[in-house]
Design an enzyme around this catalytic site. Structure first.
Site, PDB file in Angstrom:
ATOM      1  N   PHE A 116       0.848  -1.185   0.000  1.00 48.54           N
ATOM      2  CA  PHE A 116       0.000   0.000   0.000  1.00 48.54           C
ATOM      3  C   PHE A 116       0.886   1.238   0.000  1.00 48.54           C
ATOM      4  CE2 PHE A 116      -4.390   1.317   0.551  1.00 48.54           C
ATOM      5  CZ  PHE A 116      -5.050   0.167   0.179  1.00 48.54           C
ATOM      6  N   HIS A 242      -7.727  11.570  -2.479  1.00 54.89           N
ATOM      7  CA  HIS A 242      -7.249  10.254  -2.899  1.00 54.89           C
ATOM      8  C   HIS A 242      -7.038  10.291  -4.407  1.00 54.89           C
ATOM      9  CE1 HIS A 242      -7.114   5.971  -3.685  1.00 54.89           C
ATOM     10  NE2 HIS A 242      -7.166   5.704  -2.400  1.00 54.89           N
ATOM     11  N   LEU A 252     -14.533   5.680  -5.031  1.00 56.45           N
ATOM     12  CA  LEU A 252     -13.143   5.310  -4.838  1.00 56.45           C
ATOM     13  C   LEU A 252     -12.755   4.014  -5.532  1.00 56.45           C
ATOM     14  CD1 LEU A 252     -10.819   6.523  -3.047  1.00 56.45           C
ATOM     15  CD2 LEU A 252     -11.081   4.414  -1.763  1.00 56.45           C
ATOM     16  N   GLU A 255      -6.335   2.137  -3.500  1.00 53.13           N
ATOM     17  CA  GLU A 255      -4.909   2.133  -3.739  1.00 53.13           C
ATOM     18  C   GLU A 255      -4.387   0.702  -3.862  1.00 53.13           C
ATOM     19  OE1 GLU A 255      -2.877   5.317  -1.518  1.00 53.13           O
ATOM     20  OE2 GLU A 255      -1.924   3.621  -0.521  1.00 53.13           O
ATOM     21  N   ARG A 286      -0.319   9.621  -0.875  1.00 54.26           N
ATOM     22  CA  ARG A 286      -1.464  10.095  -1.668  1.00 54.26           C
ATOM     23  C   ARG A 286      -1.356  11.539  -2.104  1.00 54.26           C
ATOM     24  NH1 ARG A 286      -6.190   6.811   1.610  1.00 54.26           N
ATOM     25  NH2 ARG A 286      -5.539   4.818   0.732  1.00 54.26           N
ATOM     26  N   HIS A 353     -11.386  12.732   0.217  1.00 48.60           N
ATOM     27  CA  HIS A 353     -11.442  11.405   0.801  1.00 48.60           C
ATOM     28  C   HIS A 353     -11.452  11.374   2.318  1.00 48.60           C
ATOM     29  CE1 HIS A 353     -10.973   7.111   0.777  1.00 48.60           C
ATOM     30  NE2 HIS A 353      -9.801   7.140   1.367  1.00 48.60           N
ATOM     31  N   ARG A 394      -2.649  11.218   5.754  1.00 50.09           N
ATOM     32  CA  ARG A 394      -2.784   9.863   6.280  1.00 50.09           C
ATOM     33  C   ARG A 394      -2.289   8.840   5.274  1.00 50.09           C
ATOM     34  NH1 ARG A 394      -6.546   5.799   5.478  1.00 50.09           N
ATOM     35  NH2 ARG A 394      -8.086   7.073   4.422  1.00 50.09           N
ATOM     36  N   LEU A 400      -8.468   2.482   9.007  1.00 48.03           N
ATOM     37  CA  LEU A 400      -9.122   1.290   9.556  1.00 48.03           C
ATOM     38  C   LEU A 400      -8.374   0.856  10.814  1.00 48.03           C
ATOM     39  CD1 LEU A 400     -10.071  -0.717   6.329  1.00 48.03           C
ATOM     40  CD2 LEU A 400     -11.555   0.662   7.802  1.00 48.03           C
TER      41      LEU A 400
HETATM   42  C1  LIG Z   1     -14.386   4.696  -0.134  1.00 46.33           C
HETATM   43  C2  LIG Z   1     -13.453   4.668   1.041  1.00 46.33           C
HETATM   44  C3  LIG Z   1     -12.457   3.700   1.124  1.00 46.33           C
HETATM   45  C4  LIG Z   1     -11.595   3.658   2.214  1.00 46.33           C
HETATM   46  N1  LIG Z   1     -10.650   2.681   2.270  1.00 46.33           N
HETATM   47  C5  LIG Z   1      -9.839   2.608   3.364  1.00 46.33           C
HETATM   48  C6  LIG Z   1      -8.881   1.556   3.482  1.00 46.33           C
HETATM   49  O1  LIG Z   1      -8.771   0.671   2.638  1.00 46.33           O
HETATM   50  N2  LIG Z   1      -8.105   1.532   4.584  1.00 46.33           N
HETATM   51  C7  LIG Z   1      -8.208   2.470   5.569  1.00 46.33           C
HETATM   52  O2  LIG Z   1      -7.495   2.384   6.557  1.00 46.33           O
HETATM   53  N3  LIG Z   1      -9.121   3.472   5.481  1.00 46.33           N
HETATM   54  C8  LIG Z   1      -9.930   3.564   4.409  1.00 46.33           C
HETATM   55  N4  LIG Z   1     -10.854   4.577   4.322  1.00 46.33           N
HETATM   56  C9  LIG Z   1     -11.045   5.473   5.459  1.00 46.33           C
HETATM   57  C10 LIG Z   1     -11.841   4.805   6.548  1.00 46.33           C
HETATM   58  O3  LIG Z   1     -12.722   3.868   5.973  1.00 46.33           O
HETATM   59  C11 LIG Z   1     -12.665   5.773   7.365  1.00 46.33           C
HETATM   60  O4  LIG Z   1     -11.879   6.854   7.744  1.00 46.33           O
HETATM   61  C12 LIG Z   1     -13.190   5.102   8.611  1.00 46.33           C
HETATM   62  O5  LIG Z   1     -13.890   3.947   8.262  1.00 46.33           O
HETATM   63  C13 LIG Z   1     -14.070   6.011   9.435  1.00 46.33           C
HETATM   64  O6  LIG Z   1     -14.674   5.269  10.459  1.00 46.33           O
HETATM   65  P1  LIG Z   1     -15.518   5.975  11.592  1.00 46.33           P
HETATM   66  O7  LIG Z   1     -15.974   4.909  12.509  1.00 46.33           O
HETATM   67  O8  LIG Z   1     -14.736   7.084  12.166  1.00 46.33           O
HETATM   68  O9  LIG Z   1     -16.750   6.637  10.842  1.00 46.33           O
HETATM   69  P2  LIG Z   1     -17.944   6.020   9.951  1.00 46.33           P
HETATM   70  O10 LIG Z   1     -17.739   4.612   9.602  1.00 46.33           O
HETATM   71  O11 LIG Z   1     -18.170   6.993   8.861  1.00 46.33           O
HETATM   72  O12 LIG Z   1     -19.161   6.041  10.943  1.00 46.33           O
HETATM   73  C14 LIG Z   1     -19.757   7.227  11.367  1.00 46.33           C
HETATM   74  C15 LIG Z   1     -20.922   6.859  12.253  1.00 46.33           C
HETATM   75  O13 LIG Z   1     -21.413   8.023  12.890  1.00 46.33           O
HETATM   76  C16 LIG Z   1     -22.797   8.079  12.811  1.00 46.33           C
HETATM   77  N5  LIG Z   1     -23.185   9.486  12.874  1.00 46.33           N
HETATM   78  C17 LIG Z   1     -22.741  10.509  12.109  1.00 46.33           C
HETATM   79  N6  LIG Z   1     -23.334  11.658  12.495  1.00 46.33           N
HETATM   80  C18 LIG Z   1     -24.156  11.359  13.520  1.00 46.33           C
HETATM   81  C19 LIG Z   1     -25.048  12.102  14.327  1.00 46.33           C
HETATM   82  N7  LIG Z   1     -25.227  13.411  14.158  1.00 46.33           N
HETATM   83  N8  LIG Z   1     -25.744  11.447  15.280  1.00 46.33           N
HETATM   84  C20 LIG Z   1     -25.608  10.102  15.453  1.00 46.33           C
HETATM   85  N9  LIG Z   1     -24.779   9.364  14.707  1.00 46.33           N
HETATM   86  C21 LIG Z   1     -24.062   9.983  13.759  1.00 46.33           C
HETATM   87  C22 LIG Z   1     -23.162   7.362  11.541  1.00 46.33           C
HETATM   88  O14 LIG Z   1     -24.453   6.822  11.640  1.00 46.33           O
HETATM   89  C23 LIG Z   1     -22.103   6.264  11.506  1.00 46.33           C
HETATM   90  O15 LIG Z   1     -22.573   5.149  12.223  1.00 46.33           O
HETATM   91  C24 LIG Z   1     -11.715   4.628   3.229  1.00 46.33           C
HETATM   92  C25 LIG Z   1     -12.697   5.603   3.150  1.00 46.33           C
HETATM   93  C26 LIG Z   1     -13.548   5.648   2.059  1.00 46.33           C
HETATM   94  C27 LIG Z   1     -14.561   6.732   1.982  1.00 46.33           C
END
Ligand SMILES: Cc1cc2nc3c(=O)[nH]c(=O)nc-3n(C[C@H](O)[C@H](O)[C@H](O)COP(=O)(O)OP(=O)(O)OC[C@H]3O[C@@H](n4cnc5c(N)ncnc54)[C@H](O)[C@@H]3O)c2cc1C
Ligand code: FES
Lengths: 584, 256
Positions: A116, A242, A252, A255, A286, A353, A394, A400
């Site tokens: 990666f 990204h 997306l 990568e 990136r 991203h 990042r 993840l």
């Molecule tokens: C397409 C894509 C591919 C990616 N690929 C990778 C990868 O391969 N490897 C890697 O390390 N990272 C990757 N990332 C980044 C990574 O996936 C994210 O940064 C990470 O999953 C974010 O997790 P989180 O739990 O912080 O938020 P999220 O998974 O976005 O969860 C947010 C949560 O908050 C809740 N929420 C939001 N606002 C409110 C509110 N006002 N009230 C109540 N609940 C609320 C939502 O319901 C949701 O449950 C990728 C990101 C994207 C977009």
């Protein structure tokens, strides 16, 4: 209005929120409030993998991973935090495997790993296979596995509850956490959740850009709520673009496609990354790859009639490899572009991203009210937070990882805090602010429409706060956003009902995006240097003398009621790595 | 009824690139809002849109420009989160994974909530019973004995054995396309069985017998009449019917 009482309340059920919930439910009475059903969270969209120096397929260790993370973040990373991230990565991946995550396997039956961007052996010698993955749906498998374990642990969810406010109470002159206020989508009812500890895990804010890999629901609600309660936001100018989003749509393409051997090409078919990053080539970090793509486009080597994109070429890879390792993204190309990736290169462009910045925390996940003071009982983890392990940029697969390492830490710390502390008395009329906000929005008879303001916001962000920035573009953005905020006061919604009023909630989400876009642009304007994801054409070099420090943005309200943003700065934690020039 | 008209448009998008052919399509949407009326009804909306866009884009256009009260769930917009399963031209699909050009836009396109579940407003249904059925099959890894220090080993072949059913995004397109489920909401439904399959055939799992007993119930796998609706409906391309058959076979042979 209903009042609930829990030891620990978690806002968000993505990877970070559910990882926290698994820990805190074992230790304290916990509720998870989430605006989406847990399995709808955007963690499920993550594709490529999760970094950990397991050394299953080649030599690797957590110190190399720490170094890569710090270098990838252009030395704005807090080095103590990066070390924790890289060390705990190993157990964090193994924990997920034990919870049932179906990782791809090596011939020996251990977890397989792939290359990666920015991850290297021995401090930059060559790419290393560090990303643990499950096909190209690693995030999906993490989200499913965590939800499955929440089911197993009996985690209590309040689904489709939107948290709109944070309650703080004063005890002996100290502001402490008292709870949150939420809006129930199904009924329109307002709920007050009194809690000893609150964890924000509400994800990113990528919807203030137009071409974005982020879900419609990633509107920075947590950041906005904290900011309006006077808490700072750290490093908001650092946003990651990204390199490989589907042209114009922004969807997306991981990568991991380049990790599997995919190559970026310009209109002449040239593998242009060789010029910009002789060692890491297509797997440079990136920010470097995204700038290289736009440089090609600007210099007339872009593809298509308008020369506005480049190609991701997978055609030299065996179809079996694409089917086994990249089935989802090749299907995206077929579904949305009508292209066969076995034989045709895929048109791509950089896509907004990931928010490196967010609510500042220390390594326990405790939220900071300024450079050093902790807000008792308040935690944040995941993309909403800024620990800061990602600094100015990042590395792929480190988010993840971040959500698992710091989600777990925050879950434990919050539950332990709740066990030792009492409830803080709720402020008088705890729901007043939210009730006012909702009613104002519902009753507004202004002529402005959400869709137009959102579109204008996204367009100005794409045009002015994207990969290349200057004093001029950023000033334009700041002025445009200020004008949009003014118009926003006159927004009206058509749906006046109580039941599933998504019209109303989209309007409220837009308010969050506007506030955060303003902080982003103002922070970027003040950072007169280039570092990681923040590139200023008028200040193309990194300036460690003046800017090796985190931005801390505070909302101030003057006596006349006028709002403004105050910027302050916080030192970077440096342990053993001295800043060097960043080359790939 | 209107027919789609083709008209060349000036470039509109921010990238200012080649002209896009817009069409005018009619979306005939099943509306229901008990706050307004106890009856559901069809409503037509005309939208001018690039046929290469998604049905979800059209729904957004309607909501954002014509009628803010139109209500549906969505998040990721690319077929990953499972929010927007709906009946489009009589078939279950994800609105974000269905391109307008592929569903005969010259005729009115019908859009309605998925069947067999209580409609709460417009295209929004009550998902709770669906998730309850999922939770009832114990969708988590069950093991005994001490945890190993490192990862459990699994051969690539063993991992492959249940690969297909790990793709499920719990969108309910399969379950709500099943005639057995329409007639009897007590039936676990394809999605729950798919998720049971994902664990029953995971070489690391030891809860297979328990799950099979749950599915041996009168509302379990034996209700399946192999109509293949679920397989056709799955937006992730999972061979749902095959998975159900494998669970049935495991119940008979007790080998999995
Ligand atoms: C397409 C894509 C591919 C990616 N690929 C990778 C990868 O391969 N490897 C890697 O390390 N990272 C990757 N990332 C980044 C990574 O996936 C994210 O940064 C990470 O999953 C974010 O997790 P989180 O739990 O912080 O938020 P999220 O998974 O976005 O969860 C947010 C949560 O908050 C809740 N929420 C939001 N606002 C409110 C509110 N006002 N009230 C109540 N609940 C609320 C939502 O319901 C949701 O449950 C990728 C990101 C994207 C977009
Ligand atoms: S919006 Fe996520 S699957 Fe369609």
């Amino acid at each position: 209005m209903k009042i609930h009482k829990y030891d620990t309340v978690i806002v968000g059920a993505g990877g970070a929120g559910m990882r926290a919930a698994i820990e805190s439910t074992k230790r304290s009475r916990t509720a998870v409030l989430t605006k989406l059903y847990p399995t709808r969270s955007h963690t499920g969209a993550a594709q490529g993998g999760m970094a950990a120096a397991l050394a299953n397929v080649e030599e690797d260790n957590w110190e190399w991973h720490t170094f890569d993370t710090i270098k990838g973040g252009d030395y704005l990373v807090d080095q103590d935090a990066a070390e924790i991230l890289a060390k705990e990565a190993i157990d964090s991946v193994l924990d997920l495997e034990k919870m049932g995550l179906p990782f791809n396997r090596t011939p020996d039956g251990t977890i397989d790993q792939r290359r990666f961007g920015g991850h290297s052996r021995n401090h930059g010698e060559a790419p290393v296979r560090r990303s643990c993955y499950a096909s190209d749906r690693t995030g999906h498998m993490i989200l499913q596995t965590l939800y499955q374990n929440c089911v197993k642990e009996g985690v209590e969810f309040y689904n489709e509850f939107y948290v709109l406010d944070l309650l703080l109470g004063e005890v002996d002159g100290v502001r402490k956490t008292a709870g949150v206020v939420a809006y129930e989508l199904a009924t329109g009812e307002i709920h007050v959740f009194q809690a000893k500890a609150v964890i924000f895990a509400s994800g990113g804010t990528g919807k203030f850009f137009k071409v974005s890999s982020n879900a419609h629901t990633l509107t920075g609600d947590g950041q906005a709520v904290a900011y309006r309660r006077g808490l700072p936001l750290e490093d908001m100018e650092f946003f990651q673009f990204h390199p490989t989003g589907i042209w114009r749509m922004g969807i997306l393409l991981t990568e991991g496609a380049r990790g599997e051997g995919g190559i970026l090409r310009n209109k002449d078919g040239e593998r242009f990354m060789e010029k910009y990053a002789p060692v890491m080539k297509d797997l440079a970090s990136r920010d470097v790859v995204s700038r290289s793509i736009y440089t090609e486009i600007r210099e007339g080597r872009g593809c298509g009639p308008d020369g506005d994109h480049v190609f991701l070429d997978l055609t030299h890879l065996p179809p079996e490899q694409l089917d086994a390792k990249l089935p989802d993204i090749t299907e995206f190309a077929r579904t949305y572009l009508g292209i066969e990736p076995y034989t045709d290169p895929i048109p791509i462009q950089p896509t907004a991203h990931y928010a490196m910045g967010g609510i500042p925390t220390n390594v326990l996940g405790e939220v900071l009210a300024d450079n050093t003071t902790v807000v008792p009982g308040l935690y944040a983890a995941g993309e909403v937070a800024c620990v800061s392990v990602h600094g100015a940029n990042r590395l792929g697969t480190n988010s993840l990882l971040d959500i698992n390492v710091f989600g777990r830490r925050a879950g434990i710390a919050a539950a332990e805090y709740a066990a030792k502390n009492d409830f803080v008395e709720l402020p008088e009329s705890p729901a007043a602010q939210v009730v006012g906000q909702v009613e104002r929005m519902r009753d507004n008879t202004g002529t402005e429409r959400v869709t137009e303001i959102r579109k204008a916001l996204q367009e100005t962000m794409d045009a002015n706060v994207m990969v290349f920035r200057t004093e001029q573009t950023l000033k334009t953005a700041v002025e445009t956003i200020a004008a949009l905020r003014e118009r926003y006061l006159h927004v009206s919604v058509q749906d006046k009902g109580k039941r599933f009023n998504t019209d109303l909630l989209e309007a409220i989400e837009l308010g969050n995006l506007l506030d955060l876009a303003e902080v982003t642009a103002v922070s970027a304007l003040a950072r007169k240097e280039s570092r990681g994801g923040h590139y200023r054409e008028d200040y193309p070099n990194r300036d460690d003398v003046n800017f090796m420090r985190h931005t801390m943005a505070y909302r101030e309200v003057g006596e006349d009621g006028v709002e403004s943003i105050r910027l302050d700065y916080k030192p970077v934690v440096t342990t053993r790595y001295q800043p060097m020039e960043r080359k790939y | 009824m209107s027919t789609a008209t083709l008209d060349k448009q000036e470039p509109k998008d921010a990238t200012g690139s080649a002209a896009v052919e817009l069409i005018t399509a009619t979306f005939r949407i099943r509306r229901f809002n008990p706050e307004v009326s106890a009856e559901a009804s069809w409503e037509d909306f005309q939208v001018e849109i690039d046929p290469k866009e998604r049905v979800l884009d059209a729904l957004h256009k309607i909501k954002w420009e014509l009628d803010g009260t139109l209500t549906f769930r969505r998040s990721c917009a690319h077929g990953i989160c499972g929010s927007d399963a709906m009946r489009i031209n009589g078939r279950n699909r994800l609105a974000c994974k269905t391109l307008i050009k592929d569903i005969s836009p010259e005729k009115p396109i019908t859009v309605e909530a998925i069947k067999g579940m209580t409609v709460l407003k417009d295209l929004v249904v009550d998902m709770e019973p669906f998730f309850q059925a999922y939770r009832d099959v114990m969708p988590f890894l069950i093991t005994s004995g001490n945890e190993p220090t490192r990862e459990r080993l699994q051969t690539a072949e063993d991992r492959e054995r249940f690969d297909d059913t790990t793709k499920c995004i719990l969108c309910a397109a399969c379950t709500s396309s099943c005639p057995v489920f329409w007639n009897d909401g007590q039936y676990f439904g394809p999605a729950a069985i798919v998720n049971a399959h994902r664990f029953i055939f995971d070489s690391r799992d030891e809860g297979g017998e328990q799950r099979l007993e749950i599915l041996n119930d009168k509302d379990g796998v034996w209700r399946c009449r192999t109509t293949f609706n679920c397989t056709d409906a799955c937006p992730r391309g999972i061979e749902v019917t095959k998975a159900i058959q494998e669970v049935k076979r495991a119940l008979i042979t007790r080998r999995f």
